[in-house]
Design a protein around this motif. Structure first.
Motif, PDB file in Angstrom:
ATOM      1  N   UNK A   1       0.801  -1.214   0.000  1.00  0.00           N
ATOM      2  CA  UNK A   1       0.000   0.000   0.000  1.00  0.00           C
ATOM      3  C   UNK A   1       0.839   1.273   0.000  1.00  0.00           C
TER       4      UNK A   1
ATOM      5  N   UNK B   1       1.498   6.412   0.987  1.00  0.00           N
ATOM      6  CA  UNK B   1       0.889   5.216   1.561  1.00  0.00           C
ATOM      7  C   UNK B   1      -0.608   5.465   1.589  1.00  0.00           C
ATOM      8  N   UNK B   2      -1.381   4.589   0.975  1.00  0.00           N
ATOM      9  CA  UNK B   2      -2.813   4.841   0.901  1.00  0.00           C
ATOM     10  C   UNK B   2      -3.598   3.861   1.740  1.00  0.00           C
ATOM     11  N   UNK B   3      -4.822   4.229   2.049  1.00  0.00           N
ATOM     12  CA  UNK B   3      -5.685   3.405   2.898  1.00  0.00           C
ATOM     13  C   UNK B   3      -7.127   3.708   2.533  1.00  0.00           C
ATOM     14  N   UNK B   4      -8.015   2.819   2.913  1.00  0.00           N
ATOM     15  CA  UNK B   4      -9.425   3.112   2.776  1.00  0.00           C
ATOM     16  C   UNK B   4     -10.176   2.176   1.866  1.00  0.00           C
ATOM     17  N   UNK B   5     -11.432   1.956   2.223  1.00  0.00           N
ATOM     18  CA  UNK B   5     -12.309   1.099   1.447  1.00  0.00           C
ATOM     19  C   UNK B   5     -13.441   1.930   0.841  1.00  0.00           C
TER      20      UNK B   5
ATOM     21  N   UNK C   1     -11.655  -2.636  -0.676  1.00  0.00           N
ATOM     22  CA  UNK C   1     -10.353  -2.061  -0.994  1.00  0.00           C
ATOM     23  C   UNK C   1     -10.046  -2.139  -2.488  1.00  0.00           C
TER      24      UNK C   1
ATOM     25  N   UNK D   1     -10.245   3.867  -4.690  1.00  0.00           N
ATOM     26  CA  UNK D   1      -8.893   4.075  -4.151  1.00  0.00           C
ATOM     27  C   UNK D   1      -8.051   4.980  -5.030  1.00  0.00           C
TER      28      UNK D   1
ATOM     29  N   UNK E   1      -7.078   8.792  -4.214  1.00  0.00           N
ATOM     30  CA  UNK E   1      -5.934   9.235  -3.417  1.00  0.00           C
ATOM     31  C   UNK E   1      -4.649   9.258  -4.253  1.00  0.00           C
TER      32      UNK E   1
END
Lengths: 357, 357, 357, 357
Positions: free
Chosen positions: A4, A13-17, A125, A130, A133
């Motif tokens: 990620x 660095x990415x995150x999230x659903x 995800x 996504x 971002x």
């Protein structure tokens, strides 16, 4: 190692659903004292935003970015820049069978096989959500690169229909919902895509990105070649199945005479007489335009029922209801631009580290 | 960050120039207790070795590998495996003007622009000679993957001439000097390449690699997707300009109906009814064959003079003398196999780390 | 991830076992055009070389370094620098029970537990012999740092005996076999260590390294602080059990008033009036001397029998025969210097990447 | 490379400034299907929270953590876990001269020298506030390690006052505000620290962390030794100036006989008869308790005026007003625990990758 984080010196660095409270990323490594504001980022997010035409998903997301750290009194401080985008249109609902079934062409099956669990809401995800971002990170990468570098994407093919390169006009892109640089093609595509949309079908696309103003010398020649990193970056975008640099696959059919980019001097400077190489030799930028293309497959979320199975091993037939995206490639151009901006920013810093300048 | 290390958990770091005393690599991260010997590695190196037919460079290199560490009493110990291959046929000579001139299509110009210095002897670090160590690392990667995984490459196109997939025969590859899986095509290619060779010209090629037996679940879904890493790996091979997974660029022209890999149950197991995806969904292996292709450009080292400049800004004409390689793609198949083996071994360990098994 | 690479932008990857054919390392990331020769590296290796006095191991190793790549016509080219040191004095012999027994205080037990196999010849990979390649890498790091940075180590304590800081004389170090900067202490240590040696016992030591001329601003403040990376670097040296920066553990007993490094202006420049901090604040160099210390434990390879077990679970008593090293700390100073040089070179490049200059 | 990511396979990336809207981190690499909730994390944050006694800073921060991704239906999904903690007590105010002056012992000077800009509000990124996110990441690391591993910290020295190890009682820690395992010492410390506090002075401290239940075999032996990574982790905590493993610096004064951890068999298992090594041999865990200590310097934020300069080169005197922290070490124990948990979780996954199990 869980994949990620993108980049080395300029990294995010990415995150999230898709249907969680928010998505976001942390950009680390940006040089200090770069002027940056939320508006500088928002302008690029707005280009990728869903719901802007009848040809893309109707999910309504304002995609408003907030900067939570790393920018003070209008400039970067050299500390990590955390950005957050709330998920607004989550359409909470009963997922029913969807949560157990594997949509063909999606990662439902492989996520469950890999992790033994998956967030099935809107793809979780694996959702293309996504990519928002990435665009935000790319906006900061552009700041790192400076105004001298321009990165522009265009859709050059949808389904079997290609643009005519003789009619290429970068200005045209803003005037049609297809990122199409050929005004005549754009008109024809409108009718074609309306048919596809009405039929509940979908088509693939090819996107081409051109980066101009890239200085000579960027790239780490053996395994982190500039073209290797671009290939990785583009292939990491949802639904992409192929990547080319310069002449790409067409180069395989050429002779050495045809493919040679000869050099001469002009005004005391080295110039290339052609650009089959797409601006990269031996993994290092030549100073010419960098030209990369990627192929996007058609989504399998279509009206025609497709055969599949569910997590319990039961055979099922799936048919997409609700939101439908006839050509997911249409929204991929700003993502491709952003990824290439991130690769170039990373290599700019890498070059500066080893070779100065 | 200088780009000479490939991989994360299974990784190798390479070094060496074309005309230095030796080339080599250090493989780190291989699990302990894997039986391995120099002969296990040599068998793969012999496939890539130059001078084996009139269609590849006549440089005479036995490419004998020595293991200097990391193997004890016939098994890996978990410590780094250092491998070294001496450069035998260095043909020490007067480089004359060559050392100052930029060969079109090579990285002479960009290396000098980047570093301000370059080892001009035989291409130095940019020489395809470096790919020998990739093959050595790949041999160890195969041991990590085990006998259940088979990785095979084939040349499917040289110049404009493609193989006929209906005549595909893996056995044929060992019987011709072209890595060609189509016996009829191989015959035609022989005549064609002889012409190219005699004309002092060169042509490009397309190589396809198939990995069978890869378990479902390998790949880190967002930026280190299995296909992203394969794309990067293949694009890092000298002269490669394009990479595809599964249907690749052809997928752009398909409809969602045509591209869908439907699923059914067979013998209590999930099966796919087609493999447009090339064995990867959402960046994770599906358990089907992984299919990747790469396009190799023709070398610009040809008899016909090409226009160029030298490091002093003088315009020159270059004409390749001595060794000549009509289709550099012919020796790229074992390299492509090796790189894919390394990517898979890396992801196997990454998967084990996060998800066990 | 198997831990044989040190550093990020200036990095080296090491390989080799005590009794294999050779040991070596690959240095990657060094800037191009640095003048370097084997002699520049050999001078540092000679300082670490075994067999130079009766107080260190009697293994006879010339430790002659060969450069195999990355240096051309006397300067670095920006490509990886491979260095190799042959193992000469391997004393091939029957290892008998040694190969199955666990020497207390050594890693015999843990290596076997971790890997299920170990090269038992002379400690294999866990041997301090590996530190020779650190010194070679450090020699290149010094070139990257340039002549303005000076890194000097001293042994400040052996067993319970400390140097008197009022008698500190850097010149003294070359005049005794203990790296001792206090001539009077050096004399006393000679008698003391002779006793230890004759008794077949061993003692620990404390080494202090001072880096002068380090520019202000090096260090990545949160998790890759300059002091964090120095701590990691020193703790990675065989037998090290503690690391301090500046006042170190003594700072815990101080008050804020005592520990404050006040600042004034002198000649238009900021100056610190003391250096309790050891040249680092918030993980970033202040421009003052960087001062780091490390504690080295006494080896358990002693004449007095010690209780242990073997790999089959049998209880045994071990007693060291043959070569014996009364104070392994004596040879650690050049290794500590080298590791700090590598940390500083890495952070110099990291700083250049993000902040320019 | 900008240093805001910690760890490799189990890793977290942190962001946020003391007086920005929030701080947070993204944990990547956690295995899927671990049960986890915000309450599981909050319990550890509450231990570090400011304002809980008169001996620590009076800033009022609830430090409420929110999980924004990576957890679905109560379990981890294998995707990144984003956690966010809002900054509540930011006390917006006129910073006046503070923003231009360099507090001795703080990183004000070095941040400005490095970046040319700094967020001066409450220390910005250099504030110990950042350590809250380490505790949050550590809470997840504990889940990865499982219930069999217990990691407990204690303050063993404040100023010159040490605990009596014969009175060590882990239960005592919860009963005093000093993390003191010696009830008698805790009583004396109360009076002592009240004096320090009233005098507006400050003192240092030593924290010791014990990790029990760590399996044998964790650690990557050469440069990523388990103790190296612990040293780096602890040294990265604000104000830490020294790190020890096992006997640490005391080992330097021991003989080989005294320092040997002998082994015997008990109930068919290997046992060590002592633990001078602190549970690590050759960089690999032995299965014994891992024991690490760190020294925390006293803060220079004291009532007594200290001499300094400002960014314009003017000499000034600084005197801390407002909140005052007599012993910053008191709040460091949970941070040290968390960092060690993260190191162990990372090495657990690394071990699993290479060696299975």
């Amino acid at each position: 190692m869980a994949g990620n984080t993108f980049g080395h010196l300029f990294r995010f660095t990415s995150w999230g659903e898709s249907h969680g409270p928010a998505i976001g990323c942390v950009v680390d490594g940006a040089p200090p004292r770069l002027p940056i504001s939320e508006a500088d980022i928002q302008v690029w997010l707005d280009k990728r935003r869903p719901g802007t035409s009848r040809f893309v998903t109707q999910r309504q997301e304002p995609d408003t970015v907030k900067i939570l750290s790393g920018v003070f009194e209008g400039v970067t401080t050299g500390t990590p820049i955390s950005m957050l985008i709330e998920n607004v249109d989550q359409r909470s609902r009963d997922y029913g069978e969807v949560k157990d079934q594997f949509r063909p062409g999606h990662a439902d099956y492989t996520y469950l096989a890999k992790y033994g669990v998956r967030d099935y809401r809107g793809g979780g995800r694996q959702s293309a959500r996504e990519t928002a971002v990435r665009v935000a990170a790319g906006a900061i990468a552009r700041k790192v690169l400076g105004d001298g570098v321009s990165i522009r994407g265009a859709v050059v093919q949808i389904g079997p229909h290609k643009v005519d390169r003789d009619r290429w006009d970068w200005e045209a892109i803003a005037d049609n919902p297809f990122w199409c640089p050929d005004r005549q093609a754009a008109q024809r595509w409108e009718g074609y895509l309306d048919e596809v949309r009405k039929a509940g079908s979908s088509v693939g696309a090819v996107i081409e990105v051109t980066a101009s103003g890239v200085p000579v010398g960027l790239g780490a020649p053996i395994y982190d070649k500039l073209d290797s990193d671009i290939a990785r970056a583009l292939m990491s975008i949802n639904a992409v199945k192929g990547v080319e640099i310069g002449d790409g696959f067409a180069a395989a059919a050429l002779s050495g005479e045809q493919n040679a980019d000869e050099m001469r001097m002009a005004d005391g400077k080295a110039v290339f007489l052609s650009n089959h190489a797409g601006g990269i030799l031996g993994g290092i930028s030549t100073g010419q335009d960098i030209v990369a293309r990627m192929a996007v497959k058609p989504t399998s979320s279509i009206l025609t029922p497709v055969r599949s199975i569910d997590r319990f091993g039961k055979e099922v037939e799936l048919r997409t209801k609700g939101r439908h995206d006839p050509c997911v490639g249409l929204r991929a151009a700003p993502v491709a631009e952003a990824m290439i901006a991130c690769v170039l920013a990373d290599h700019l810093l890498r070059h500066r580290a080893q070779c100065g300048g």
